[in-house]
Every structure is written in C-alpha cells, then in structure tokens.
Motif scaffolding. Sequence first.
Motif, mmCIF file in Angstrom:
data_model
loop_
_atom_site.group_PDB
_atom_site.id
_atom_site.type_symbol
_atom_site.label_atom_id
_atom_site.label_comp_id
_atom_site.label_asym_id
_atom_site.label_seq_id
_atom_site.Cartn_x
_atom_site.Cartn_y
_atom_site.Cartn_z
ATOM 1 N N GLY A 37 8.422 63.944 28.792
ATOM 2 C CA GLY A 37 7.023 64.320 28.843
ATOM 3 C C GLY A 37 6.533 64.548 27.424
ATOM 4 N N LEU A 38 5.222 64.532 27.249
ATOM 5 C CA LEU A 38 4.642 64.654 25.908
ATOM 6 C C LEU A 38 3.364 65.473 25.968
ATOM 7 C CD1 LEU A 38 4.759 63.646 22.901
ATOM 8 C CD2 LEU A 38 3.231 61.789 23.629
ATOM 9 N N VAL A 39 3.183 66.324 24.966
ATOM 10 C CA VAL A 39 1.935 67.045 24.777
ATOM 11 C C VAL A 39 1.278 66.524 23.507
ATOM 12 C CG1 VAL A 39 0.840 69.283 24.344
ATOM 13 C CG2 VAL A 39 2.749 69.105 25.960
ATOM 14 N N VAL A 40 0.015 66.175 23.605
ATOM 15 C CA VAL A 40 -0.762 65.705 22.458
ATOM 16 C C VAL A 40 -1.702 66.819 22.024
ATOM 17 C CG1 VAL A 40 -2.446 64.010 21.629
ATOM 18 C CG2 VAL A 40 -0.642 63.310 23.227
ATOM 19 N N ALA A 41 -1.521 67.302 20.793
ATOM 20 C CA ALA A 41 -2.453 68.261 20.200
ATOM 21 C C ALA A 41 -3.540 67.444 19.507
ATOM 22 C CB ALA A 41 -1.734 69.180 19.220
#
Length: 341
Positions: A236-240
């Motif tokens: 999974g990935l979080v984009v700031a």
Amino acid sequence: MPTSQSTVAVVGLGGTIAMTATPDGGVAPALSAEQLVAAVPGLADTGITIEVADFRRVPGASLTFADLTALADTIRRLCAKGVDGVVVTQGTDTIEETAYFLDLRLDLPQPVVVTGAMRNPTLAGADGPANLLAAVRTAASPTTRNLGCVVVFADEIHAAHRVRKTHTTTCATFASPDGGPLGHLVEGTPRILNHTTRHPMPAGIDTRGDVRVGLVTATLGDDGHHLSTLDGHVDGLVVAAFGAGHVPATWIDPLDKLARRVPVVLASRTGSGPVLTATYGFPGSERDLLDRGLVNAGFLHPLKARILLHALLSADADHDTITAAFADAGHTTPGDRHPQP
C-alpha cells in the motif's frame, strides 16, 4: 479528581525523557521507568498508586510495529488487572504515530496517555518530570475515560488522530492543527473542553511483519521515476500531495498503475486541512486522482494515514473497506462530490 485508590501504570520505552550522558558527549536512553517516576517532584503527594513496567530503552526513531504490537498487548494486560489508566513514556520523534497506533488497536475505557520530553534530564529546565506528572494525573482522572489514547505535553491534552510534532526543539512542540487540543491541565486537574469521534479497529487484528506501506511526498519538479520502482515492493502507499490533493503531471501514470494493484491513499503534505473532492479538475488534481481509484484521507495527516493503512492491510481489508475506514477517520464521505458554486 483521582481518588486515593487510583492506580496508574507507567510503561517506559526510552526516548529523550529517559536519556543520560554518554562518554562521547551525547545522550542515549538509559533510565528505567522506575527511575523516571522517582524523579518526579510532587508525584507521591497526589495519592495515586504507581506501577511501573520497563518495556524498552530505545530512541523513538528505532521503534517498530512489532514493538507497538507488544506494547498494545502489555497495556491490555495491565488494564485487565484493574489499573485505572496507563502512561507510556517514549521519544517524541514518533509519539504521534505510537499514539494513533494505540488508539486504533485499543478499545478500552481506561485512559492511555503517551508523553515524553524535549529536554533531556541532563539539561536545566528538563520538561520530562512535569510532563510525566501531568500524564499520570490525566490517566488517573475519571474525566478522561473513554477518550481513547491521548498525548499529554506541556499541560495540553491532544487526541491521538489529531496531534503532531511541529518543532524540532521547543517544549511546546505538540499541537493539533485541525480542532485544537481536547483540553488542558489546570492546577493539576485535567479539563476536557471538546470531544472527538474515535474509530478503533476490530479486536484481534495482528500486525503482520510482511505488510509494507510506503509514504511518498510530492515535491516541485519531481519526474515520478521513483514511483515506478515501488511496484511489487509495497502492499500500500500513502501520497503526501501538494495542497488539497495535487501531484505533478508526471506522477499520474505511475500512480494510476499502482492504484490498480495496491491501495493508494491521497493525503496532504500541508499538515492541516482536508484533501478536497471536486474543486480542481486539472490532470493530477484531487478530482483526477480520486477518479483513478486513490483513497481520500480527508483530514488525516500522511503519517496517521500510513498507520491506518498498515492496520487495514494487516486485517486483509478490501478496497471498499479501506475507503470506508478512511472516510470515517478522515471525516469525509467516500465518493462525494461537492462542486463549488
């Protein structure tokens, strides 16, 4: 006010609050939880019974998900034994992440309070004893029951999902940009001024060591090459993202491909305010990215979003469950569009 029968467990993880001088002139975690408690002026006069657990002696930067999972288990056991509250002392570098992890994993009536220090015990004006005293008073107070995990620092009480470290050195480093603190300690008594909604995870979730959640920050002129290297290496990935949820045009294709394979959460790097849903319409805008399947983090800070996504993936949550969980935690509604007049 706590009664003379109140019992609070203090669990030590290390961090600046527990540091002493090293031969090379620096400081490192060395003090036990018992030593920390013994150094707090006025604690014995509160009438609160203190139990101590020397859990870890590491810097906050070295804590792992395995440590936090074991910590949550320890807190459950302490609460099952009948303590009225728990205080966790640790390094400030990761307090905001530890607190949110515990808030998600613990659905207990007893207060769980995380605190630490910005000035180590070798310095004049060390803030550790004052913070620990305030944390114990908060953990022992009936007024803080059912609030979940909170951070107590500089006589302020902060909700775990809001609080952020905002300065590298000041003793007033912790703040809650979206909503402010839950309350304050006034003459040693916790005063709760506002409440917030919690969304703990279901009981029994294991934090799997094989779950990898990345966090990438949008920066001016970035060509997005590093995003293509993540494929097959993250779950999974979080984009700031910039502003209200925007990325460079060069990021669109690699994010689109990633979002077809793993959950990709769209958060804002600004540190306060929500990701929007329908205000901007250019390629790489929040509307474009959400239409490509990215998940809206709403008001949730990127660091918190990573903790939540890790918990959801550890529970084998599907995309719809993940979207709904972020809608609750981020105070948004999945799929909503709110055109501007």
